[in-house]
Write a protein that holds these residues in place. Sequence first.
Motif, PDB file in Angstrom:
ATOM      1  N   PRO A  61       7.197 -14.646 -24.717  1.00  0.00           N
ATOM      2  CA  PRO A  61       7.907 -13.396 -25.301  1.00  0.00           C
ATOM      3  C   PRO A  61       7.298 -12.013 -24.806  1.00  0.00           C
ATOM      4  O   PRO A  61       6.096 -11.997 -24.483  1.00  0.00           O
ATOM      5  N   LYS A  62       8.043 -10.984 -24.938  1.00  0.00           N
ATOM      6  CA  LYS A  62       7.371  -9.661 -24.693  1.00  0.00           C
ATOM      7  C   LYS A  62       6.441  -9.584 -26.039  1.00  0.00           C
ATOM      8  O   LYS A  62       6.860  -9.791 -27.004  1.00  0.00           O
ATOM      9  N   HIS A  63       5.202  -8.840 -25.999  1.00  0.00           N
ATOM     10  CA  HIS A  63       4.275  -8.798 -26.777  1.00  0.00           C
ATOM     11  C   HIS A  63       3.459  -7.484 -26.793  1.00  0.00           C
ATOM     12  O   HIS A  63       3.123  -7.042 -25.623  1.00  0.00           O
ATOM     13  N   LYS A  64       3.004  -7.036 -27.779  1.00  0.00           N
ATOM     14  CA  LYS A  64       2.450  -5.645 -27.656  1.00  0.00           C
ATOM     15  C   LYS A  64       0.712  -5.885 -27.477  1.00  0.00           C
ATOM     16  O   LYS A  64       0.169  -6.756 -28.244  1.00  0.00           O
ATOM     17  N   VAL A  65       0.182  -5.112 -26.800  1.00  0.00           N
ATOM     18  CA  VAL A  65      -1.043  -5.473 -26.374  1.00  0.00           C
ATOM     19  C   VAL A  65      -2.232  -4.030 -26.200  1.00  0.00           C
ATOM     20  O   VAL A  65      -1.419  -3.158 -25.629  1.00  0.00           O
ATOM     21  N   TYR A  66      -3.204  -4.092 -26.836  1.00  0.00           N
ATOM     22  CA  TYR A  66      -4.112  -2.974 -26.796  1.00  0.00           C
ATOM     23  C   TYR A  66      -5.206  -3.356 -25.645  1.00  0.00           C
ATOM     24  O   TYR A  66      -5.885  -4.302 -25.843  1.00  0.00           O
ATOM     25  N   ILE A  67      -5.376  -2.188 -24.856  1.00  0.00           N
ATOM     26  CA  ILE A  67      -6.548  -2.462 -23.686  1.00  0.00           C
ATOM     27  C   ILE A  67      -7.509  -1.529 -23.761  1.00  0.00           C
ATOM     28  O   ILE A  67      -7.098  -0.335 -24.014  1.00  0.00           O
ATOM     29  N   SER A  68      -8.638  -1.802 -23.797  1.00  0.00           N
ATOM     30  CA  SER A  68      -9.796  -0.766 -23.814  1.00  0.00           C
ATOM     31  C   SER A  68      -9.895  -0.394 -22.305  1.00  0.00           C
ATOM     32  O   SER A  68      -9.422  -0.955 -21.367  1.00  0.00           O
ATOM     33  N   ALA A  69     -10.671   0.817 -22.468  1.00  0.00           N
ATOM     34  CA  ALA A  69     -10.646   1.696 -20.869  1.00  0.00           C
ATOM     35  C   ALA A  69     -11.636   0.662 -20.005  1.00  0.00           C
ATOM     36  O   ALA A  69     -12.568   0.039 -20.305  1.00  0.00           O
ATOM     37  N   PHE A  70     -11.038   0.971 -18.643  1.00  0.00           N
ATOM     38  CA  PHE A  70     -11.992  -0.107 -17.853  1.00  0.00           C
ATOM     39  C   PHE A  70     -11.702   0.829 -16.579  1.00  0.00           C
ATOM     40  O   PHE A  70     -10.976   1.656 -16.316  1.00  0.00           O
ATOM     41  N   TYR A  71     -12.615   0.441 -15.366  1.00  0.00           N
ATOM     42  CA  TYR A  71     -12.570   0.824 -13.916  1.00  0.00           C
ATOM     43  C   TYR A  71     -11.909  -0.384 -13.016  1.00  0.00           C
ATOM     44  O   TYR A  71     -12.161  -1.366 -13.312  1.00  0.00           O
ATOM     45  N   MET A  72     -10.973   0.105 -12.343  1.00  0.00           N
ATOM     46  CA  MET A  72     -10.289  -0.696 -11.458  1.00  0.00           C
ATOM     47  C   MET A  72     -10.410  -0.394  -9.830  1.00  0.00           C
ATOM     48  O   MET A  72     -10.239   0.906  -9.584  1.00  0.00           O
ATOM     49  N   ASP A  73     -10.668  -1.288  -9.097  1.00  0.00           N
ATOM     50  CA  ASP A  73     -10.549  -0.853  -7.649  1.00  0.00           C
ATOM     51  C   ASP A  73      -9.322  -0.359  -7.156  1.00  0.00           C
ATOM     52  O   ASP A  73      -8.444  -1.036  -7.708  1.00  0.00           O
ATOM     53  N   LYS A  74      -9.424   0.781  -6.562  1.00  0.00           N
ATOM     54  CA  LYS A  74      -8.111   1.550  -6.140  1.00  0.00           C
ATOM     55  C   LYS A  74      -7.298   0.523  -5.103  1.00  0.00           C
ATOM     56  O   LYS A  74      -6.085   0.489  -5.085  1.00  0.00           O
ATOM     57  N   TYR A  75      -8.049  -0.224  -4.082  1.00  0.00           N
ATOM     58  CA  TYR A  75      -7.368  -1.068  -3.443  1.00  0.00           C
ATOM     59  C   TYR A  75      -7.943  -2.223  -3.333  1.00  0.00           C
ATOM     60  O   TYR A  75      -8.887  -2.660  -4.203  1.00  0.00           O
ATOM     61  N   GLU A  76      -7.334  -3.386  -2.878  1.00  0.00           N
ATOM     62  CA  GLU A  76      -7.682  -4.638  -2.870  1.00  0.00           C
ATOM     63  C   GLU A  76      -8.934  -4.681  -2.043  1.00  0.00           C
ATOM     64  O   GLU A  76      -9.006  -3.997  -1.231  1.00  0.00           O
ATOM     65  N   VAL A  77      -9.786  -5.663  -2.364  1.00  0.00           N
ATOM     66  CA  VAL A  77     -10.909  -5.969  -1.509  1.00  0.00           C
ATOM     67  C   VAL A  77     -10.655  -6.219  -0.187  1.00  0.00           C
ATOM     68  O   VAL A  77      -9.864  -7.198   0.234  1.00  0.00           O
ATOM     69  N   THR A  78     -11.219  -5.774   0.660  1.00  0.00           N
ATOM     70  CA  THR A  78     -11.037  -5.702   2.203  1.00  0.00           C
ATOM     71  C   THR A  78     -11.645  -6.840   2.988  1.00  0.00           C
ATOM     72  O   THR A  78     -12.832  -7.189   2.362  1.00  0.00           O
ATOM     73  N   GLN A  79     -11.437  -7.283   4.031  1.00  0.00           N
ATOM     74  CA  GLN A  79     -12.203  -8.229   4.825  1.00  0.00           C
ATOM     75  C   GLN A  79     -13.491  -7.334   5.073  1.00  0.00           C
ATOM     76  O   GLN A  79     -14.440  -8.150   5.176  1.00  0.00           O
ATOM     77  N   GLY A  80     -13.430  -6.146   5.600  1.00  0.00           N
ATOM     78  CA  GLY A  80     -14.836  -5.335   5.734  1.00  0.00           C
ATOM     79  C   GLY A  80     -15.688  -5.580   4.337  1.00  0.00           C
ATOM     80  O   GLY A  80     -17.063  -5.587   4.693  1.00  0.00           O
ATOM     81  N   ASP A  81     -15.180  -5.111   3.434  1.00  0.00           N
ATOM     82  CA  ASP A  81     -16.104  -5.178   2.068  1.00  0.00           C
ATOM     83  C   ASP A  81     -16.672  -6.586   1.880  1.00  0.00           C
ATOM     84  O   ASP A  81     -17.669  -6.803   1.679  1.00  0.00           O
ATOM     85  N   TYR A  82     -16.013  -7.610   2.012  1.00  0.00           N
ATOM     86  CA  TYR A  82     -16.410  -9.064   1.838  1.00  0.00           C
ATOM     87  C   TYR A  82     -17.292  -9.460   2.680  1.00  0.00           C
ATOM     88  O   TYR A  82     -18.509 -10.114   2.379  1.00  0.00           O
ATOM     89  N   LYS A  83     -17.001  -9.237   3.977  1.00  0.00           N
ATOM     90  CA  LYS A  83     -18.145  -9.580   5.124  1.00  0.00           C
ATOM     91  C   LYS A  83     -19.407  -9.035   4.866  1.00  0.00           C
ATOM     92  O   LYS A  83     -20.455  -9.365   5.074  1.00  0.00           O
ATOM     93  N   LYS A  84     -19.438  -7.440   4.585  1.00  0.00           N
ATOM     94  CA  LYS A  84     -20.403  -6.843   4.436  1.00  0.00           C
ATOM     95  C   LYS A  84     -21.566  -7.362   3.219  1.00  0.00           C
ATOM     96  O   LYS A  84     -22.691  -7.262   3.381  1.00  0.00           O
ATOM     97  N   LEU A  85     -20.783  -7.905   2.265  1.00  0.00           N
ATOM     98  CA  LEU A  85     -21.800  -8.162   1.258  1.00  0.00           C
ATOM     99  C   LEU A  85     -21.836  -9.580   1.206  1.00  0.00           C
ATOM    100  O   LEU A  85     -23.217 -10.192   0.919  1.00  0.00           O
ATOM    101  N   MET A  86     -20.983 -10.496   1.873  1.00  0.00           N
ATOM    102  CA  MET A  86     -21.111 -12.148   1.826  1.00  0.00           C
ATOM    103  C   MET A  86     -21.539 -12.513   3.058  1.00  0.00           C
ATOM    104  O   MET A  86     -21.639 -13.948   3.018  1.00  0.00           O
ATOM    105  N   GLY A  87     -21.595 -11.828   4.031  1.00  0.00           N
ATOM    106  CA  GLY A  87     -21.896 -12.271   5.283  1.00  0.00           C
ATOM    107  C   GLY A  87     -20.795 -13.003   6.240  1.00  0.00           C
ATOM    108  O   GLY A  87     -21.113 -13.381   7.390  1.00  0.00           O
ATOM    109  N   LYS A  88     -19.770 -12.877   5.801  1.00  0.00           N
ATOM    110  CA  LYS A  88     -18.661 -13.754   6.722  1.00  0.00           C
ATOM    111  C   LYS A  88     -17.195 -13.128   5.894  1.00  0.00           C
ATOM    112  O   LYS A  88     -17.054 -12.572   5.241  1.00  0.00           O
TER     113      LYS A  88
END
Length: 328
Positions: A61-88
């Motif tokens: 069912p629909k239900h009320k939820v309270y969320i504390s403040a947080f930061y979220m990536d403006k974009y989906e993680v890119t292939q460039g982001d991933y390769k730069k950090l993880m090497g592939k």
Amino acid sequence: MNRLAGLVMASMVLLRAVVLSADDEAAADKKKEGEMVKIPSGSFIMGMDYDEDLENEDCAPKHKVYISAFYMDKYEVTQGDYKKLMGKNPAATKKRIALTEALRKSEKVNRSFSPVGKTYPVIDIAWYDAARYCNARSKAEGLEPCYDEKTWECDFTKNGYRLPTEAEWEYACRAGNNTKYFFGNDKKKLIEYANYWPDKDAWNDVFYKKGYYEEEGVIWNKPMPRLLPVGSKKPNKWGLYDMLGNAREWCNDWYDENYYKKSPVKSPHGPKKGEYKILRGGGFNFADTPCGYRDYDNPIEKSSTIGFRCVRNAPKEEKKEKDEKKKK
């Protein structure tokens, strides 16, 4: 303009939307570098009513939820982001590279696939791969990793990166709006905000009637859906891109079809265990996806339609909220 000229122009526009030049990719990458959006604390109505076409009993069912403040990536993680950090780059298979090169040379490629390029969302990512990336990103920036890589439990008190909870994801997607989509209920406007497949239902009709359950048997003369570079469509009101299309996104929560019936009001983290992990948002080759729709998959599953984005706690905002509650 005659019909043939119109079709040619439409094809040129579609090709331009899908394939960026090297200069365009560099500009897009520079634009998105290091950008996160601060999502304010607040309450919202999570979930949606039952829809027979969607078969979404687990969204109610629909239900009320309270969320504390947080930061979220403006974009989906890119292939460039991933390769730069993880090497592939897990998206860079030989077949995809060849198809992408064919597109760049303006060759006719009318099939659904995920192009390779540093500004496209990273795909073929299992949930565990996404969690590892979050930890690696945290360590690279001198932050506390959130995931225990033996148990894969998330420590929400840490200041590093993690995957969003399902509640955080929907709250951020809705951006203060409780309508079907974050901009309202008019499906005609969705194409402005989401890379999804408007012709999905029509293609399915042909697929089941004439395709004999094999894609190669389907005769389809319209453009096929493809992954787009991040930020190719309009953002929601809070500045988040691709929340209802492009790549589906892993969330932190385990899946439980009955969880909404017992979910806590404040910052729910989902069930403590399960078999599947939550997926949110529509994909480039999926039909339209409402804000409240939830999906799930095996955490070891890798798919050409699944990516992710990261979040971080907003500690200053949380401390401020606690101080204000004490005063009251």
